[in-house]
Motif scaffolding. Sequence first.
Motif, PDB file in Angstrom:
ATOM      1  N   ASP A  85      53.921  35.272  59.437  1.00 52.79           N
ATOM      2  CA  ASP A  85      55.335  34.983  59.561  1.00 52.79           C
ATOM      3  C   ASP A  85      55.667  33.499  59.419  1.00 52.79           C
ATOM      4  OD1 ASP A  85      57.949  34.988  60.307  1.00 52.79           O
ATOM      5  OD2 ASP A  85      57.619  35.760  62.324  1.00 52.79           O
ATOM      6  N   LYS A  86      56.249  33.141  58.272  1.00 52.99           N
ATOM      7  CA  LYS A  86      56.592  31.731  58.042  1.00 52.99           C
ATOM      8  C   LYS A  86      57.717  31.249  58.950  1.00 52.99           C
ATOM      9  CE  LYS A  86      54.840  31.571  53.355  1.00 52.99           C
ATOM     10  NZ  LYS A  86      55.112  32.085  51.997  1.00 52.99           N
ATOM     11  N   ALA A  87      58.398  32.169  59.626  1.00 50.62           N
ATOM     12  CA  ALA A  87      59.468  31.748  60.534  1.00 50.62           C
ATOM     13  C   ALA A  87      58.926  31.364  61.906  1.00 50.62           C
ATOM     14  CB  ALA A  87      60.489  32.878  60.694  1.00 50.62           C
ATOM     15  N   SER A  88      57.669  31.666  62.174  1.00 53.27           N
ATOM     16  CA  SER A  88      57.112  31.370  63.503  1.00 53.27           C
ATOM     17  C   SER A  88      56.794  29.888  63.655  1.00 53.27           C
ATOM     18  CB  SER A  88      55.836  32.174  63.726  1.00 53.27           C
ATOM     19  OG  SER A  88      55.160  31.703  64.878  1.00 53.27           O
ATOM     20  N   HIS A  89      57.048  29.364  64.821  1.00 50.15           N
ATOM     21  CA  HIS A  89      56.721  27.959  65.098  1.00 50.15           C
ATOM     22  C   HIS A  89      55.219  27.715  65.031  1.00 50.15           C
ATOM     23  CE1 HIS A  89      60.693  27.504  67.577  1.00 50.15           C
ATOM     24  NE2 HIS A  89      60.889  27.479  66.283  1.00 50.15           N
ATOM     25  N   LYS A 120      68.966  58.690  75.405  1.00 48.07           N
ATOM     26  CA  LYS A 120      68.374  57.438  74.908  1.00 48.07           C
ATOM     27  C   LYS A 120      69.268  56.856  73.810  1.00 48.07           C
ATOM     28  CE  LYS A 120      64.585  54.828  75.207  1.00 48.07           C
ATOM     29  NZ  LYS A 120      64.394  53.916  76.321  1.00 48.07           N
ATOM     30  N   PHE A 121      69.437  55.523  73.839  1.00 47.09           N
ATOM     31  CA  PHE A 121      70.267  54.846  72.844  1.00 47.09           C
ATOM     32  C   PHE A 121      69.574  54.816  71.483  1.00 47.09           C
ATOM     33  CE2 PHE A 121      68.037  51.955  75.738  1.00 47.09           C
ATOM     34  CZ  PHE A 121      67.116  51.391  74.871  1.00 47.09           C
ATOM     35  N   GLU A 122      70.363  54.572  70.457  1.00 44.56           N
ATOM     36  CA  GLU A 122      69.836  54.446  69.097  1.00 44.56           C
ATOM     37  C   GLU A 122      69.472  52.987  68.820  1.00 44.56           C
ATOM     38  OE1 GLU A 122      71.491  55.840  64.989  1.00 44.56           O
ATOM     39  OE2 GLU A 122      72.435  57.039  66.555  1.00 44.56           O
ATOM     40  N   ILE A 123      68.366  52.763  68.108  1.00 40.59           N
ATOM     41  CA  ILE A 123      67.908  51.398  67.832  1.00 40.59           C
ATOM     42  C   ILE A 123      68.037  51.097  66.343  1.00 40.59           C
ATOM     43  CG2 ILE A 123      65.923  49.845  67.843  1.00 40.59           C
ATOM     44  CD1 ILE A 123      64.916  51.349  70.314  1.00 40.59           C
ATOM     45  N   VAL A 124      68.667  49.965  66.016  1.00 36.70           N
ATOM     46  CA  VAL A 124      68.798  49.529  64.625  1.00 36.70           C
ATOM     47  C   VAL A 124      67.697  48.521  64.314  1.00 36.70           C
ATOM     48  CG1 VAL A 124      70.309  48.380  62.969  1.00 36.70           C
ATOM     49  CG2 VAL A 124      71.296  49.851  64.748  1.00 36.70           C
ATOM     50  N   HIS A 125      67.023  48.686  63.161  1.00 38.05           N
ATOM     51  CA  HIS A 125      66.014  47.738  62.685  1.00 38.05           C
ATOM     52  C   HIS A 125      66.629  46.949  61.539  1.00 38.05           C
ATOM     53  CE1 HIS A 125      62.304  50.074  64.267  1.00 38.05           C
ATOM     54  NE2 HIS A 125      63.388  50.606  64.798  1.00 38.05           N
ATOM     55  N   THR A 126      66.629  45.621  61.623  1.00 38.16           N
ATOM     56  CA  THR A 126      67.246  44.857  60.544  1.00 38.16           C
ATOM     57  C   THR A 126      66.624  43.469  60.399  1.00 38.16           C
ATOM     58  OG1 THR A 126      69.381  44.137  59.663  1.00 38.16           O
ATOM     59  CG2 THR A 126      69.101  44.025  62.041  1.00 38.16           C
ATOM     60  N   LYS A 127      67.229  42.647  59.531  1.00 37.21           N
ATOM     61  CA  LYS A 127      66.649  41.330  59.251  1.00 37.21           C
ATOM     62  C   LYS A 127      66.984  40.331  60.342  1.00 37.21           C
ATOM     63  CE  LYS A 127      66.993  41.943  54.277  1.00 37.21           C
ATOM     64  NZ  LYS A 127      67.550  41.445  53.008  1.00 37.21           N
ATOM     65  N   ARG A 128      66.100  39.355  60.503  1.00 40.44           N
ATOM     66  CA  ARG A 128      66.296  38.342  61.536  1.00 40.44           C
ATOM     67  C   ARG A 128      67.340  37.311  61.098  1.00 40.44           C
ATOM     68  NH1 ARG A 128      60.220  36.659  62.462  1.00 40.44           N
ATOM     69  NH2 ARG A 128      60.293  36.887  60.210  1.00 40.44           N
ATOM     70  N   ILE A 129      67.763  36.511  62.061  1.00 41.21           N
ATOM     71  CA  ILE A 129      68.895  35.601  61.872  1.00 41.21           C
ATOM     72  C   ILE A 129      68.415  34.151  61.821  1.00 41.21           C
ATOM     73  CG2 ILE A 129      71.034  34.773  62.940  1.00 41.21           C
ATOM     74  CD1 ILE A 129      71.414  37.596  62.390  1.00 41.21           C
ATOM     75  N   GLY A 130      69.008  33.372  60.919  1.00 39.53           N
ATOM     76  CA  GLY A 130      68.828  31.914  60.972  1.00 39.53           C
ATOM     77  C   GLY A 130      67.483  31.415  60.515  1.00 39.53           C
ATOM     78  N   ILE A 131      66.801  32.163  59.632  1.00 36.54           N
ATOM     79  CA  ILE A 131      65.469  31.753  59.181  1.00 36.54           C
ATOM     80  C   ILE A 131      65.378  31.819  57.657  1.00 36.54           C
ATOM     81  CG2 ILE A 131      64.269  32.415  61.293  1.00 36.54           C
ATOM     82  CD1 ILE A 131      63.462  35.032  59.659  1.00 36.54           C
ATOM     83  N   ASP A 132      66.439  31.415  56.989  1.00 41.99           N
ATOM     84  CA  ASP A 132      66.496  31.522  55.528  1.00 41.99           C
ATOM     85  C   ASP A 132      65.385  30.753  54.824  1.00 41.99           C
ATOM     86  OD1 ASP A 132      68.640  33.178  55.646  1.00 41.99           O
ATOM     87  OD2 ASP A 132      70.141  31.647  55.205  1.00 41.99           O
ATOM     88  N   TYR A 133      64.832  29.756  55.525  1.00 47.84           N
ATOM     89  CA  TYR A 133      63.759  28.947  54.943  1.00 47.84           C
ATOM     90  C   TYR A 133      62.426  29.690  54.888  1.00 47.84           C
ATOM     91  CZ  TYR A 133      62.640  28.671  59.855  1.00 47.84           C
ATOM     92  OH  TYR A 133      62.348  29.018  61.144  1.00 47.84           O
ATOM     93  N   ALA A 134      62.322  30.858  55.515  1.00 48.72           N
ATOM     94  CA  ALA A 134      61.017  31.489  55.766  1.00 48.72           C
ATOM     95  C   ALA A 134      60.522  32.372  54.616  1.00 48.72           C
ATOM     96  CB  ALA A 134      61.048  32.278  57.070  1.00 48.72           C
ATOM     97  N   GLU A 135      61.087  32.159  53.412  1.00 49.16           N
ATOM     98  CA  GLU A 135      60.650  32.890  52.219  1.00 49.16           C
ATOM     99  C   GLU A 135      60.583  34.394  52.458  1.00 49.16           C
ATOM    100  OE1 GLU A 135      57.221  30.795  50.615  1.00 49.16           O
ATOM    101  OE2 GLU A 135      58.187  28.864  50.961  1.00 49.16           O
ATOM    102  N   GLU A 136      59.456  35.036  52.108  1.00 51.44           N
ATOM    103  CA  GLU A 136      59.419  36.502  52.193  1.00 51.44           C
ATOM    104  C   GLU A 136      59.644  36.995  53.626  1.00 51.44           C
ATOM    105  OE1 GLU A 136      56.767  34.679  51.739  1.00 51.44           O
ATOM    106  OE2 GLU A 136      55.471  35.243  53.425  1.00 51.44           O
TER     107      GLU A 136
END
Length: 206
Positions: free
Chosen positions: A48-52, A171-187
């Motif tokens: 993960d290129k978004a990880s510190h 049980k509630f429904e869970i949405v899976h989606t893209k993360r926020i604020g990490i446009d620099y992290a390529e793929e």
Amino acid sequence: MKLSRQFYSRDAREVSIDLLGKILVHDINGIKLKGRIVETEAYIADLDKASHAYGGRRTARTEALYGKPGISYVFSIYGLYYCFNVITKEEESAEGVLVRALEPVDGLDEIARLRFKTSYDKLTKLQVKNLTSGPSKLCMALNITKENNMEDLCGDKLYIEHDKNEDPNNKFEIVHTKRIGIDYAEEAKDFLWRYYIKDNPYVSKK
DNA sequence: TACGGGATCCACT
DNA sequence: GTGGATCCCGTAT
């Protein structure tokens, strides 16, 4: 009931999903500030290129990421805000979950004061919605700062517990989606590693 | 020792 | 939808 070390000792994506609906608690001198976790993101340094800690980066700041599962990683951002993560998997693995949004549950007046310097019943509708609907908002609301970095969440001050009011038959429904604020992290920016409770008003971004 | 930018929020247009 | 706040950390010199 408090979440165990074992709960945190798993892949950050599993923990992210299972943290939804759990209650984050910060005990401030006996006053318990509580919020239900409604949005999370997984960060896994190895993938993960978004990880510190991507590429094995290891500095004073990222040390918490390499710590044992169940401790906190609180970092400051933009000079004036904090973000709160829980460390997962195992020591040296550099995996964690960013808690992005809560639904306020307990200590509402104190939370309102910490965010807007007023009591809960004096908040506007917009202020209520903005109490904890973002990673740094929830830190302000629960008074989580760098003082809470590397705190053991299996202790009594800052911890996460099961929601005793949760209905297992509804049980509630869970949405899976893209993360926020990490446009620099390529793929990695397209990984579906953000999870939230469908239709919850406190989710930071649909 | 210096510089640049960030896992964000808020006010303003 | 845009830009400013504001400072600590990571990286380079």
